[in-house]
Design an enzyme around this catalytic site. Structure first.
Site, PDB file in Angstrom:
ATOM      1  N   GLU A 214       0.792  -1.128   0.045  1.00  0.00           N
ATOM      2  CA  GLU A 214       0.078  -0.093  -0.036  1.00  0.00           C
ATOM      3  C   GLU A 214       0.834   1.106  -0.028  1.00  0.00           C
ATOM      4  OE1 GLU A 214      -3.126   0.148  -0.331  1.00  0.00           O
ATOM      5  OE2 GLU A 214      -3.570  -2.082  -0.272  1.00  0.00           O
ATOM      6  N   CYS A 252      -1.469   9.122   1.855  1.00  0.00           N
ATOM      7  CA  CYS A 252      -1.196   8.723   0.477  1.00  0.00           C
ATOM      8  C   CYS A 252      -2.281   8.799  -0.718  1.00  0.00           C
ATOM      9  CB  CYS A 252      -0.725   7.046   0.592  1.00  0.00           C
ATOM     10  SG  CYS A 252      -2.226   6.409   1.413  1.00  0.00           S
TER      11      CYS A 252
END
Length: 490
Positions: A214, A252
């Site tokens: 991720e 993110c």
């Protein structure tokens, strides 16, 4: 426990032995652990808020929205569904295999290693952990040393609530990461930067260990013309929330840069300034509702992005910094050089470049000229443009007319593509990520089809060709038709 008091090889061996007992495979164990996660976040809510404020300066409402609330939602969903997820799934078996039945059995992978990140240190630890224990695995958690208060909280608190024979937490820096990566794992789940991810993936390759990465990337927001003033305001408010709302841009999935037609730039900047003042006040550093930069290293990195004279000249709002408090004001840049660091590196901070285009459709080519992002946020009512974005770009997700909300939606998979990562989780997808789907077929010991065996001849070849072409019923009808002199069955 820290690296000095942790025998890595021995702990992994003990975890593997405990996994072999089968204790973690039972639905009772899984539900007990999920209940324990809920108890932990409910009973230690204030301690979590304190740790998040100490590490990142997060306001407790933001901390609940982005961390505690997400864990509660995820654990509650898994607790209500885990028994159904565990149940073997019946599958359709072609009649060619009659008599037979098939099923898919989800089984835990085994010993799992989870590396969590510093920007959402509670959520990005406990959320993948929920998936791992829902699937029946044993787990080692390595929290980020860059959020020391949260790392210490997790190391001290998790053993009080969860099965300490199955779930271990170890603190440390690069030294302990290296020790961990030398071990053989059945799964590695990593949240962090592409640079560190390449190290993790290289280590995993030595043992053919599956990984979920991720990562991040430069997530663009596209703002199309929205003639309705209220819709335009909603869009800009959501862009502000998607840029500065999560951890002062240290996310993110946060908006990295904004694409807009040149004719809209003036009204856009005016509204951005207005909403920033509404959200964070005239002096954001005193508002106490926006997070600070995680540490001095990242603070200096962000300051360096602004030191380029051409970039500095593009600042149209903000730009002030407070080194003592590691705080950078929400900052807007208009058309900074495309070859500058602010436009070639993931910003991961409170700087928003606005790139103007002649036509908003040019945004597709602009995005495609760069690495695939984790998310694309597109504000538009043009259905044709929506279809072009979906068909002509590649990203982990696409969200129309909002930002960030996809992360909280358990019915959608969350994950990246290319440099933004691979693998997926959340809800049932988390359970699947930490499971192996084992195919099972049950057949009977009668009704043999002899042409499947040698010695071979022309008849058997024709029979096998027909078997692949037709299902079993079709094969029987074809044979029956041949016997009765009927036309060939197709």
């Amino acid at each position: 426990m820290d690296a000095a008091g942790w025998d890595v090889e021995e702990t992994v061996r003990e975890l593997r032995q405990y996994f072999k007992t089968g204790e973690t495979k039972s639905v009772t164990w899984r539900k007990n652990q999920l209940t324990a996660v809920l108890d932990l976040v409910h009973e230690k809510e204030d301690a979590i808020f304190k740790a998040l404020h100490q590490d990142l300066g997060k306001h407790h409402v933001e901390a609940y929205r982005d961390e505690v609330g997400g864990v509660v939602k995820s654990a509650t969903k898994s607790l209500s569904c885990v028994e159904k997820w565990m149940t073997p799934k019946k599958t359709d078996i072609p009649l060619l295999f009659f008599p037979a039945k098939g099923e898919v059995l989800s089984e835990p992978l085994g010993v799992v290693l989870i590396f969590s990140s510093w920007n959402f240190p509670i959520m990005l630890t406990l959320d993948p952990l929920i998936g791992a224990i829902s699937a029946g695995n044993v787990v080692v958690i390595k929290p980020s040393e860059q959020a020391p208060a949260c790392s210490s909280f997790l190391a001290n608190t998790i053993p009080q609530y969860l099965d300490s024979k199955a779930i271990k937490v170890i603190e440390g820096g690069t030294d302990i990461c290296e020790l961990l990566l030398r071990q053989k794992w059945d799964k590695i789940f990593f949240t962090g930067s592409p640079r560190v991810a390449s190290v993790v993936m290289s280590a995993a390759a030595r043992n053919l260990t599956p990984v979920t990465l991720e990562l991040g990337g430069k997530c663009p927001a596209i703002l199309d013309s929205l003639p309705n003033p209220s819709e335009f305001k909603f869009a800009v408010k959501r862009i502000v929330g998607g840029k500065w709302g999560p951890c002062s841009g240290q996310a993110c999935i946060g908006v990295d840069y904004l694409l807009v037609e040149e004719k809209l730039s003036s009204s856009l900047i005016e509204l951005l300034r207005k909403i920033i003042r509404i959200f964070y006040g005239q002096n954001p550093v005193e508002s106490k509702v926006i997070s600070r930069i995680i540490n001095k290293h990242h603070f200096e990195r962000l300051c360096n992005l602004l030191k380029d004279p051409l970039v500095e000249a593009s600042i149209v709002h903000g730009g002030s910094v407070d080194e003592e408090n590691l705080f950078i004001e929400p900052t807007i840049l208009l058309d900074p050089p495309l070859d500058s660091l602010v436009m070639t590196e993931e910003i991961f901070g409170p700087l928003l470049p606005i790139i103007t285009l002649n036509k908003i459709q040019e945004s597709i080519g602009f995005i495609n000229a760069r690495p695939k992002p984790l998310a694309i946020y597109a504000f538009t009512k043009d259905e044709t443009f929506k279809r072009k974005i979906l068909s002509e770009t590649s990203s982990g997700s696409v969200i129309f007319n909002d930002t960030l909300v996809q992360f909280l939606c358990d019915t959608l998979p969350f994950g990246g593509v290319g440099q933004s990562g691979f693998g997926r989780y959340h809800g049932k997808y988390s359970f699947d990520t930490f499971s192996h789907e084992k195919a099972v077929m049950h057949r009977k010991l009668f009704l043999e089809i002899e042409p499947r065996y040698p010695p071979w001849d022309k008849f058997k070849l024709e029979f096998i060709k027909l078997a692949y072409k037709l299902n079993y019923v079709g094969l029987l009808l074809h044979i029956l038709g041949s016997k009765l002199g009927l036309k060939r069955y197709n």
